[in-house]
Design an enzyme around this catalytic site. Structure first.
Site, PDB file in Angstrom:
ATOM      1  N   ALA A 167       0.823  -1.206   0.000  1.00 45.54           N
ATOM      2  CA  ALA A 167       0.000   0.000   0.000  1.00 45.54           C
ATOM      3  C   ALA A 167       0.858   1.258   0.000  1.00 45.54           C
ATOM      4  O   ALA A 167       0.562   2.229  -0.703  1.00 45.54           O
ATOM      5  CB  ALA A 167      -0.939   0.006   1.203  1.00 45.54           C
ATOM      6  N   ASP A 168       1.947   1.238   0.777  1.00 50.79           N
ATOM      7  CA  ASP A 168       2.839   2.393   0.815  1.00 50.79           C
ATOM      8  C   ASP A 168       3.472   2.654  -0.552  1.00 50.79           C
ATOM      9  O   ASP A 168       3.558   3.803  -0.991  1.00 50.79           O
ATOM     10  CB  ASP A 168       3.952   2.153   1.848  1.00 50.79           C
ATOM     11  CG  ASP A 168       3.450   2.239   3.262  1.00 50.79           C
ATOM     12  OD1 ASP A 168       3.521   3.321   3.854  1.00 50.79           O
ATOM     13  OD2 ASP A 168       2.993   1.202   3.787  1.00 50.79           O
ATOM     14  N   GLY A 169       3.941   1.580  -1.198  1.00 51.65           N
ATOM     15  CA  GLY A 169       4.585   1.754  -2.496  1.00 51.65           C
ATOM     16  C   GLY A 169       3.634   2.308  -3.535  1.00 51.65           C
ATOM     17  O   GLY A 169       3.984   3.231  -4.285  1.00 51.65           O
ATOM     18  N   GLY A 172       2.899   5.857  -2.811  1.00 53.86           N
ATOM     19  CA  GLY A 172       4.035   6.698  -3.180  1.00 53.86           C
ATOM     20  C   GLY A 172       4.051   7.006  -4.666  1.00 53.86           C
ATOM     21  O   GLY A 172       4.284   8.148  -5.085  1.00 53.86           O
TER      22      GLY A 172
END
Length: 407
Positions: A167-169, A172
């Site tokens: 989810a972070d990637g 980003g």
């Protein structure tokens, strides 16, 4: 080498951990001048993952192409440092909970008044608005609440979370896209905008049509392991030498070529496999046919014969395979760079590829907290005496080598 697309763009990365820093990394890869602000105690990402000789490797990857400055924003003088930096910057990226920047005198009205051209991107767990906005949020929660975990894992088993920051990637990447779109908009309007990225929203879109399907049909997709509801075949298969390959029959012509290879004309003409709908209905029999053929051969032979038959196939790689692959080296998917502390290192390369304005990994994050504090603060008008005062007051941190040189 030609300059990157964002050469001349100035970015202040006020974010921590993964999503925000990943967005800033992408901007830096494409030429932006990125200053990363971290607390004098160091970004929490320095303590994630494995280290070599005390060097945090995950931090190394995500904070490449950045200058490291250590500022404690709980101090009024530290807040002024950031205001000076953003007064001449193009982009600010942060990931504090809603209201935190405003409490530090760094909210949107203040920043926009200080620098009307500034693009401010805030990445949070649940966004700047809505009932959940003040709750703490991490990628794990986004992977859960987005619908991703509900459809991931073997049938009749527990929901599965990814073993990395999915989810972070994705958030980003989405934020980097939004920043570049905002910079284009600024060329038309002359003013910057706010960007509000919630960690769960990009992943919720990537999961697919599950929301519309439930809305219109009242159906929920089951957990299917490596299979997907839309096509068959699609799975991983174990070869005779204990390796794995993955293949997809997303196009009917590809599926037909695969069937001829693993089962001859009889399999290609089998009514159970004559269409994608029929293959989905008889998925188990299809997987058994493919598995038997693959299990009787080495991975090298499977890949060779499937590629000769123009079947969509790939080996299941781990990091050791990736580093040896000639295709990745040829495209720059893996790049090598000299590191002052680790020597020659290899990591993922910039993406996407822009032949006319190539991205690059020009530097990796120096291990010392505040490695570039003196240099960056000097660029925005702080004298050596000012910097020494801020350091002695605990407002900033400097690398020992820099402090000795300046002192």
């Amino acid at each position: 080498m030609p300059e990157g697309l964002l050469t001349g763009c100035s970015v202040v990365d006020l974010s921590t951990l993964f999503a925000g820093p990943f967005a800033a990394m992408m901007l830096g890869d494409h030429g932006a001048d990125v200053v990363k602000i971290e607390h004098p105690a160091g970004d929490d990402l320095r303590h994630w993952g494995r280290q070599k000789d005390g060097v945090p490797l995950f931090f190394r990857t995500v904070n490449r192409n950045k200058k490291l400055v250590a500022v404690d924003l709980h101090h009024v003088e530290g807040q002024e440092v950031v205001r000076r930096l953003v007064s001449r910057a193009d982009v600010l990226i942060s990931n504090f909970r809603p209201g935190r920047l405003a409490a530090w005198g760094l909210g949107w009205p203040v920043l926009h008044s200080l620098n009307p051209r500034l693009v401010v991107a805030e990445v949070t767990g649940f966004g700047q608005t809505g009932p959940y906005s003040r709750q703490p949020g991490f990628g794990t929660l986004a992977e859960s609440i987005s619908g991703f975990a509900a459809v991931t894992g073997p049938p009749d088993a527990d929901p599965v979370l990814p073993p990395f920051g999915l989810a972070d990637g994705i958030a980003g990447i989405a934020t980097a896209f939004a920043v570049t779109a905002a910079l284009w908009d600024r060329e038309r309007t002359g003013t910057g905008v706010q960007i509000d990225t919630a960690l769960y929203e990009p992943l919720m879109s990537v999961v697919g049509s599950h929301i519309l399907e439930f809305d219109q049909l009242g159906t929920l997709p089951p957990r299917m392991g490596n299979a997907v509801p839309q096509i068959a075949p699609r799975n991983t298969y174990r070869t005779m030498d204990g390796q794995w390959i993955a293949l997809s029959g997303a196009a009917d012509t590809v599926a037909k070529r695969l069937l001829r290879l693993v089962g001859g004309e009889g399999a290609a003409r089998d009514p159970r496999f004559s269409s994608n709908a029929n293959r989905i209905e008889h998925r188990a029999g299809l997987d058994e046919l493919i598995s038997r053929w693959v299990a009787a051969r080495s991975r090298a032979e499977v890949l060779e014969r499937m590629r000769e038959a123009d079947v969509a196939v790939a080996p299941v790689y781990d990091a050791s395979d990736i580093l040896r692959d000639v295709h990745f080296r040829a495209r720059g998917s893996i790049v090598g760079i000299d590191d002052d502390e680790l020597g020659r290192i290899h990591m993922q390369g910039p993406f996407p590829i822009i032949p006319q304005r190539p991205a690059s990994v020009r530097s990796v994050a120096c291990g010392a907290v505040g490695a570039h504090t003196d240099a960056v603060l000097g660029e925005v008008g702080y004298s050596g005496t000012d910097i020494a005062h801020l350091a002695s007051s605990g407002v900033i941190a400097r690398s020992a080598h820099t402090a000795e040189t300046s002192g």
